[in-house]
Scaffold this active site. Structure first.
Site, PDB file in Angstrom:
ATOM      1  N   ASP A 287       0.865  -1.171   0.000  1.00 57.92           N
ATOM      2  CA  ASP A 287       0.000   0.000   0.000  1.00 57.92           C
ATOM      3  C   ASP A 287       0.908   1.231   0.000  1.00 57.92           C
ATOM      4  OD1 ASP A 287      -2.085   1.780   0.031  1.00 57.92           O
ATOM      5  OD2 ASP A 287      -3.191   0.795   1.644  1.00 57.92           O
TER       6      ASP A 287
HETATM    7  C1  BGC Z   1      -4.945   3.363  -0.130  1.00 58.63           C
HETATM    8  C2  BGC Z   1      -5.011   2.354  -1.245  1.00 58.63           C
HETATM    9  C3  BGC Z   1      -4.847   3.049  -2.567  1.00 58.63           C
HETATM   10  C4  BGC Z   1      -3.543   3.826  -2.565  1.00 58.63           C
HETATM   11  C5  BGC Z   1      -3.260   4.554  -3.851  1.00 58.63           C
HETATM   12  C6  BGC Z   1      -3.731   4.259  -0.234  1.00 58.63           C
HETATM   13  O1  BGC Z   1      -3.834   5.326   0.646  1.00 58.63           O
HETATM   14  O2  BGC Z   1      -4.963   2.712   1.111  1.00 58.63           O
HETATM   15  O3  BGC Z   1      -6.224   1.672  -1.200  1.00 58.63           O
HETATM   16  O4  BGC Z   1      -4.897   2.137  -3.611  1.00 58.63           O
HETATM   17  O5  BGC Z   1      -3.567   4.771  -1.519  1.00 58.63           O
HETATM   18  O6  BGC Z   1      -4.066   5.653  -3.996  1.00 58.63           O
END
Ligand code: BGC
Length: 749
Positions: A287
């Site tokens: 993540d």
């Molecule tokens: C989120 C993810 C997301 C990523 C990219 C993160 O803050 O938890 O679900 O895909 O950002 O935007």
């Protein structure tokens, strides 16, 4: 003469045509054969693994490292100059043109493609993922994913960051709308279809957030404590089923720690379970900012860092050069990424930017919304409304004159038309803005009831709303609970005095219908005072049109709750949500926060001692009455269940008859539950399958639900495997987890 000339001309034409065809096909052949002779991995008849192995052999160390990380996102680490070639999504991995490997252009796409506003594009907003799960419809889920895949391709992306399947263990989690409910089998099967739909469009699909990121509070610091059996039978089971039934090419590991180690450097989660037990062949990406090391994470099974190269760039390269990270480990990461690109078709069939099918998108969004809005209460058949018998409707609250609310954070879709409560042209959305999609319940209801006076009251003053309600035949109150990534709800109560508003309106008009726009359960102290309740979730681009079709009976409701609605917060496994101490958090607006996060914030403990008793399993086991149970949802017709027959075997077959006993056609989600033998140590029952049955008025159908052995098994930690405990199993069928008129007990080996 004339005939000859024509014949001659024809001959000349045919001859030249033949020459052109021969030349063209010769050149095409030389083109493709020269391509496959210099790049033999471009031969699509080879397996994705063979192709990936060939590429890895040709790669330099730098080329390999370039695949292991993104190019940066401001505020989340260093941004590489190469990021200018990004397509504008959340993640971008550079191409290796000399090897014919394209860039990976990733976009968030939970309920539609994100960031279309700032990129000057269009995206359809589908109903929230939890709404998709409320349809219990695998075909609808596949179409949900396919629409996202088509729109990603049209916008130039080849990887989706959707596929959220964390269980609704904590109903106040601000991201529950992005997930598929509280049951691992329902959630796993639905997410699998969403991913399959996306990958069928030749876009890399992803399943996230692995694992146990079940609350947002302190997500970068939380250490989730849970025992192995509990996690395998709850949250991890949703991922297991999701992966097994979709072949998702990517898994995103989550921000939190699990039993001591960060999920993105957790050997148990990434290698022992995901890659070994589940035989996952794709790649694991972190993540955004969820990576905390190079060598440890690599050894644990993390293949790719997003969004920047804090650990998986220079530090990783050095570690390989000095032998701290084995070359074989590096090659495995690279192989997995390339294999996924070949397997999903992003190399053989790269996306081309094109026009998004706006009209088609609206149609799909509306159809799914119609299948996902749950009718929770319908006293004296208040619904559907008959426009020919009404003079006036009071429409109250939640900006229902102009729009319907949506879920925020990285799932947020920019709707065409922008935020309905702002002037037109304000198309871009900012982090955690409240976005009201321009789908107007007032307009949609007026269109259904042209002769009826429909008056709107904003609901900000309960007394004026009650006056409006009193003056009308029917009052429809809209109430909402906004949710987003990066926050949790303080409680399950509706915010902004909406409970008082509804109570006051209900007291003024006995024909009051409440429409809820929420991402999950809310409490309803007024439930006994109103005559109708509809749960519309975050209903997407065409929510109002879908809702109006249900309210006036053009569509018969068929959705069922994928989450329990408890009576109060006090009934939850954790009456209050665990909040991190200040030293385990970062400050808003701190641009260097990513450094502290990368280094690892001091852990704060979140203990899931309810274990596998998530959702209805908890309320059942604790004997707690609920407001609306899991699997519940009414229809404008009625159904009767009869004739249960259970055929034991490796795959047990559960057969029964469902009859539509009312006067209009409908679709019933007929559910099958099992109680395991008492020695299994399980909660009273679990969902093991369902069938969505279409029935005309008076029609009966026999349905057979075949039960996967896994769904009747428990996880044996000592043996590290699933087993079906020999003994007596009770099989139950019916219309919700608490309405199971059929029951038969059989003994299974
Ligand atoms: C989120 C993810 C997301 C990523 C990219 C993160 O803050 O938890 O679900 O895909 O950002 O935007």
């Amino acid at each position: 003469m004339a005939t000859r000339t024509i014949a001659l001309r024809n001959f000349t034409f045919l001859f030249s045509f033949a020459v052109v065809v021969v030349l063209l096909s010769a050149s095409a052949q030389t083109g493709s054969s020269s391509k496959t002779s210099t790049k033999p991995w471009m031969n699509s008849s080879l397996s994705p693994d063979e192709r990936a192995t060939m590429v890895v052999k040709e790669m330099t160390l730098d080329e390999k490292i370039s695949l292991l990380h993104g190019t940066g996102m401001s505020g989340l680490g260093p941004v590489s100059p190469l990021a200018v070639h990004s397509n504008g999504g959340a993640g971008y991995v550079v191409a290796i043109p000399q090897l014919g490997i394209p860039a990976i252009q990733m976009s968030d796409a939970a309920y539609g493609v994100r960031m279309s506003g700032e990129n000057g594009r269009y995206s359809t907003a589908l109903p929230a993922c939890v709404a998709g799960a409320a349809s219990w419809d695998l075909d609808a889920a596949h179409e949900y994913g396919a629409l996202i895949g088509r729109e990603l391709r049209a916008q130039g992306y080849n990887m989706s960051l959707g596929g959220g399947v964390n269980l609704t263990r904590e109903p106040r989690n601000g991201r529950n709308f992005e997930y598929m409910g509280e049951d691992p089998i329902l959630a796993g099967k639905i997410v699998a279809q969403v991913i399959k739909g996306t990958q069928d469009q030749h876009v890399i699909g992803d399943i996230k957030h692995y694992a146990l990121n079940d609350q947002e509070s302190g997500r970068n610091a939380a250490n989730v404590n849970i025992d192995k059996r509990a996690m395998r039978e709850s949250d991890l089971l949703a991922f297991e089923i999701g992966l097994r039934e979709s072949d998702a090419a990517a898994v995103m590991c989550s921000y939190n720690r699990v039993n001591g180690d960060y999920a993105c450097e957790n050997h148990y989660l990434l290698t022992e379970v995901l890659k070994n037990d589940w035989n996952f062949k794709g790649f694991v990406l972190s993540d955004w900012g969820g990576t905390h090391s190079a060598a440890k994470a690599s050894a644990a099974g993390l293949d790719h860092e997003e969004p920047a190269e804090i650990f998986y760039g220079a530090e990783f390269k050095k570690a390989v050069e000095v032998g701290k990270i084995p070359k074989s480990e590096l090659d495995d990461h690279v192989h997995r990424i390339l294999r996924s690109m070949f397997a999903t078709g992003v190399i053989d069939d790269p996306p081309e930017k094109s026009v998004v099918d706006v009209a088609g998108g609206f149609e799909v969004a509306q159809k799914i919304a119609e299948q996902s809005i749950v009718l929770l209460k319908n006293e004296q058949n208040q619904l559907p409304l008959d426009a020919s018998k009404l003079h006036s409707i009071a429409l109250i609250g939640a900006h229902s004159d102009v729009g319907m609310i949506s879920g925020g954070g990285s799932a947020q879709v920019d709707p065409p038309g922008g935020n309905a409560i702002l002037p037109p042209g304000k198309g871009r959305t900012h982090w955690q803005d409240h976005i009201w999609f321009p789908t107007s319940p007032l307009k949609a209801i007026k269109a259904k009831a042209p002769g009826v006076s429909v008056q709107y009251d904003p609901g900000t003053d309960p007394s004026s709303a009650a006056d409006a309600a009193k003056a009308a035949d029917v009052a429809i109150v809209f109430a909402y609970q906004w949710e987003s990534e990066g926050m949790d709800l303080e409680s399950l109560s509706l915010p902004e005095n909406q409970d008082a508003l509804i109570a006051k309106v209900a007291a003024a008009n006995p024909h009051t219908i409440v429409v809820l726009e929420t991402g999950g359960p809310v409490t309803m102290p007024w439930a006994d005072q109103v005559s109708g309740i509809l749960e519309a979730w975050f209903a997407g681009s065409r929510g109002a049109e879908a809702l109006a079709n249900l309210i006036f009976g053009d569509v018969n409701p068929s959705a069922k709750l994928p989450v329990t609605f408890p009576k109060s917060d006090a009934d939850l496994p954790h009456p209050t949500i665990a909040k991190p101490p200040v030293h385990s958090t970062t400050r808003d607006g701190d641009h260097e926060a990513w450094k502290r996060i990368a280094a690892g914030l001091p852990a704060f403990q979140v203990t899931y001692d309810e274990g596998l008793k998530v959702g209805y399993k908890w309320y059942d086991a604790e004997n707690k009455a609920v407001l609306f149970p899991f699997g519940y949802g009414l229809s404008y017709t009625t159904y009767e269940y009869s004739g249960l027959k259970v055929t034991p075997g490796d795959r047990v077959q559960v057969t029964f008859t469902v009859k539509n006993t009312g006067s209009r056609p409908g679709a019933e989600v007929a559910q099958v539950y099992a109680a395991l033998p008492s020695g299994a140590g399980e909660p009273p029952k679990r969902l093991i399958g369902w069938s969505k049955v279409q029935l005309n008025a008076g029609e009966s159908k026999e349905v057979t639900v075949e039960v996967d052995r896994l769904y009747l098994s428990i996880f044996n930690v000592a043996k590290n495997g699933w087993e079906r405990v020999p003994g007596d199993y009770a099989f139950m069928a019916g219309g919700s987890s608490q309405n199971l008129p059929l029951k038969e007990t059989v003994s299974l080996k």
